[in-house]
Design a protein around this motif. Structure first.
Motif, PDB file in Angstrom:
ATOM      1  N   TYR A  32       0.820  -1.206   0.000  1.00 42.48           N
ATOM      2  CA  TYR A  32       0.000   0.000   0.000  1.00 42.48           C
ATOM      3  C   TYR A  32       0.854   1.257   0.000  1.00 42.48           C
ATOM      4  N   ALA A  33       0.487   2.198  -0.873  1.00 40.87           N
ATOM      5  CA  ALA A  33       0.987   3.549  -0.699  1.00 40.87           C
ATOM      6  C   ALA A  33       0.322   4.113   0.547  1.00 40.87           C
ATOM      7  N   MET A  34       1.053   4.928   1.275  1.00 40.29           N
ATOM      8  CA  MET A  34       0.517   5.512   2.506  1.00 40.29           C
ATOM      9  C   MET A  34       0.485   7.026   2.380  1.00 40.29           C
ATOM     10  N   ARG A  35      -0.590   7.595   2.873  1.00 43.34           N
ATOM     11  CA  ARG A  35      -0.794   9.035   2.775  1.00 43.34           C
ATOM     12  C   ARG A  35      -1.248   9.603   4.106  1.00 43.34           C
ATOM     13  N   TRP A  36      -0.882  10.839   4.346  1.00 44.51           N
ATOM     14  CA  TRP A  36      -1.427  11.604   5.444  1.00 44.51           C
ATOM     15  C   TRP A  36      -2.293  12.722   4.861  1.00 44.51           C
ATOM     16  N   TYR A  37      -3.484  12.835   5.408  1.00 45.78           N
ATOM     17  CA  TYR A  37      -4.396  13.917   5.071  1.00 45.78           C
ATOM     18  C   TYR A  37      -4.663  14.721   6.344  1.00 45.78           C
ATOM     19  N   ARG A  38      -5.213  15.891   6.166  1.00 48.72           N
ATOM     20  CA  ARG A  38      -5.678  16.664   7.312  1.00 48.72           C
ATOM     21  C   ARG A  38      -6.957  17.408   6.938  1.00 48.72           C
ATOM     22  N   GLN A  39      -7.746  17.674   7.964  1.00 47.47           N
ATOM     23  CA  GLN A  39      -8.974  18.422   7.759  1.00 47.47           C
ATOM     24  C   GLN A  39      -9.195  19.366   8.921  1.00 47.47           C
ATOM     25  N   ALA A  40      -9.249  20.645   8.603  1.00 47.25           N
ATOM     26  CA  ALA A  40      -9.529  21.668   9.597  1.00 47.25           C
ATOM     27  C   ALA A  40     -11.025  21.972   9.579  1.00 47.25           C
ATOM     28  N   PRO A  41     -11.559  22.493  10.665  1.00 45.28           N
ATOM     29  CA  PRO A  41     -12.998  22.795  10.719  1.00 45.28           C
ATOM     30  C   PRO A  41     -13.424  23.705   9.577  1.00 45.28           C
ATOM     31  N   GLY A  42     -14.481  23.316   8.882  1.00 46.88           N
ATOM     32  CA  GLY A  42     -15.020  24.118   7.797  1.00 46.88           C
ATOM     33  C   GLY A  42     -14.248  24.043   6.500  1.00 46.88           C
ATOM     34  N   LYS A  43     -13.226  23.183   6.461  1.00 48.55           N
ATOM     35  CA  LYS A  43     -12.413  23.066   5.246  1.00 48.55           C
ATOM     36  C   LYS A  43     -12.467  21.647   4.711  1.00 48.55           C
ATOM     37  N   GLU A  44     -12.117  21.506   3.434  1.00 47.69           N
ATOM     38  CA  GLU A  44     -12.072  20.188   2.822  1.00 47.69           C
ATOM     39  C   GLU A  44     -10.838  19.420   3.305  1.00 47.69           C
ATOM     40  N   ARG A  45     -10.931  18.103   3.225  1.00 45.53           N
ATOM     41  CA  ARG A  45      -9.780  17.274   3.577  1.00 45.53           C
ATOM     42  C   ARG A  45      -8.669  17.526   2.565  1.00 45.53           C
ATOM     43  N   GLU A  46      -7.461  17.680   3.063  1.00 45.86           N
ATOM     44  CA  GLU A  46      -6.304  18.063   2.243  1.00 45.86           C
ATOM     45  C   GLU A  46      -5.244  16.977   2.307  1.00 45.86           C
ATOM     46  N   LEU A  47      -4.714  16.602   1.145  1.00 44.31           N
ATOM     47  CA  LEU A  47      -3.608  15.654   1.099  1.00 44.31           C
ATOM     48  C   LEU A  47      -2.335  16.369   1.527  1.00 44.31           C
ATOM     49  N   VAL A  48      -1.661  15.827   2.522  1.00 41.79           N
ATOM     50  CA  VAL A  48      -0.468  16.460   3.083  1.00 41.79           C
ATOM     51  C   VAL A  48       0.808  15.805   2.570  1.00 41.79           C
ATOM     52  N   ALA A  49       0.868  14.470   2.607  1.00 42.61           N
ATOM     53  CA  ALA A  49       2.102  13.777   2.251  1.00 42.61           C
ATOM     54  C   ALA A  49       1.776  12.371   1.781  1.00 42.61           C
ATOM     55  N   THR A  50       2.614  11.879   0.871  1.00 42.07           N
ATOM     56  CA  THR A  50       2.445  10.548   0.295  1.00 42.07           C
ATOM     57  C   THR A  50       3.771   9.811   0.308  1.00 42.07           C
ATOM     58  N   SER A  51       3.705   8.519   0.594  1.00 45.78           N
ATOM     59  CA  SER A  51       4.877   7.653   0.483  1.00 45.78           C
ATOM     60  C   SER A  51       4.520   6.473  -0.394  1.00 45.78           C
ATOM     61  N   THR A  52       5.394   6.154  -1.347  1.00 43.32           N
ATOM     62  CA  THR A  52       5.168   4.967  -2.149  1.00 43.32           C
ATOM     63  C   THR A  52       5.376   3.714  -1.303  1.00 43.32           C
ATOM     64  N   ARG A  53       5.095   2.550  -1.883  1.00 39.87           N
ATOM     65  CA  ARG A  53       5.028   1.325  -1.093  1.00 39.87           C
ATOM     66  C   ARG A  53       6.339   1.010  -0.373  1.00 39.87           C
ATOM     67  N   ALA A  54       7.454   1.220  -1.054  1.00 38.58           N
ATOM     68  CA  ALA A  54       8.746   0.937  -0.430  1.00 38.58           C
ATOM     69  C   ALA A  54       9.322   2.168   0.258  1.00 38.58           C
ATOM     70  N   GLY A  55       8.639   3.284   0.127  1.00 41.13           N
ATOM     71  CA  GLY A  55       9.118   4.505   0.755  1.00 41.13           C
ATOM     72  C   GLY A  55      10.198   5.227  -0.015  1.00 41.13           C
ATOM     73  N   ARG A  56      10.438   4.799  -1.246  1.00 40.94           N
ATOM     74  CA  ARG A  56      11.534   5.417  -1.999  1.00 40.94           C
ATOM     75  C   ARG A  56      11.159   6.781  -2.547  1.00 40.94           C
ATOM     76  N   MET A  57       9.865   6.995  -2.729  1.00 41.11           N
ATOM     77  CA  MET A  57       9.425   8.290  -3.255  1.00 41.11           C
ATOM     78  C   MET A  57       8.397   8.878  -2.305  1.00 41.11           C
ATOM     79  N   THR A  58       8.506  10.177  -2.087  1.00 39.77           N
ATOM     80  CA  THR A  58       7.565  10.897  -1.244  1.00 39.77           C
ATOM     81  C   THR A  58       7.127  12.168  -1.966  1.00 39.77           C
ATOM     82  N   ASN A  59       5.988  12.678  -1.549  1.00 40.42           N
ATOM     83  CA  ASN A  59       5.467  13.901  -2.139  1.00 40.42           C
ATOM     84  C   ASN A  59       4.734  14.679  -1.050  1.00 40.42           C
ATOM     85  N   TYR A  60       4.760  16.007  -1.173  1.00 37.66           N
ATOM     86  CA  TYR A  60       4.211  16.851  -0.125  1.00 37.66           C
ATOM     87  C   TYR A  60       3.378  17.983  -0.709  1.00 37.66           C
TER      88      TYR A  60
END
Length: 116
Positions: A32-60
């Motif tokens: 599985y690719a793993m992602r962190w999202y966040r959601q503040a009150p009154g705002k849409e959920r936002e993608l914060v960070a992504t890691s590929t399955r082996a962790g070799r690539m990340t995105n922010y």
């Protein structure tokens, strides 16, 4: 039964740091690719960070580049989000997400509050 359990949230002063953890069970974590999202009150959920399955690539999201770091330990079925130089606008509920083609799973979230 797939479970994603976040921990590590809390109250921190501006400029401080927190490390979030997300422990996964019931799935082949390394598939599985793993992602962190966040959601503040009154705002849409936002993608914060992504890691590929082996962790070799990340995105922010631009808003956290240079301050946040996503990492994973496939031996421990855990993904982390190291958050430094926190700002009040980083306050939100943070969710981890496990994604593959057939699967998409969410944790229950952990609250991060940045305030003096």
């Amino acid at each position: 039964q797939v479970q994603l359990v976040e921990s590590g949230g809390g109250l921190v002063q501006p400029g401080g740091s927190l490390r979030l953890s997300c422990a996964a069970s019931g799935l082949t974590f390394s598939s599985y690719a793993m992602r962190w999202y966040r959601q503040a009150p009154g705002k849409e959920r936002e993608l914060v960070a992504t890691s590929t399955r082996a962790g070799r690539m990340t995105n922010y999201a631009d808003s956290v580049k240079g301050r946040f770091t996503i990492s994973r330990d496939n031996a421990k079925n855990t993904v982390y989000l190291q958050m430094n130089s926190l700002k009040p606008e980083d306050s939100a509920v943070y969710y981890c997400n496990a994604w593959s083609g057939p699967g998409n799973y969410w944790g229950q979230g952990t609250q991060v509050t940045v305030s003096s």
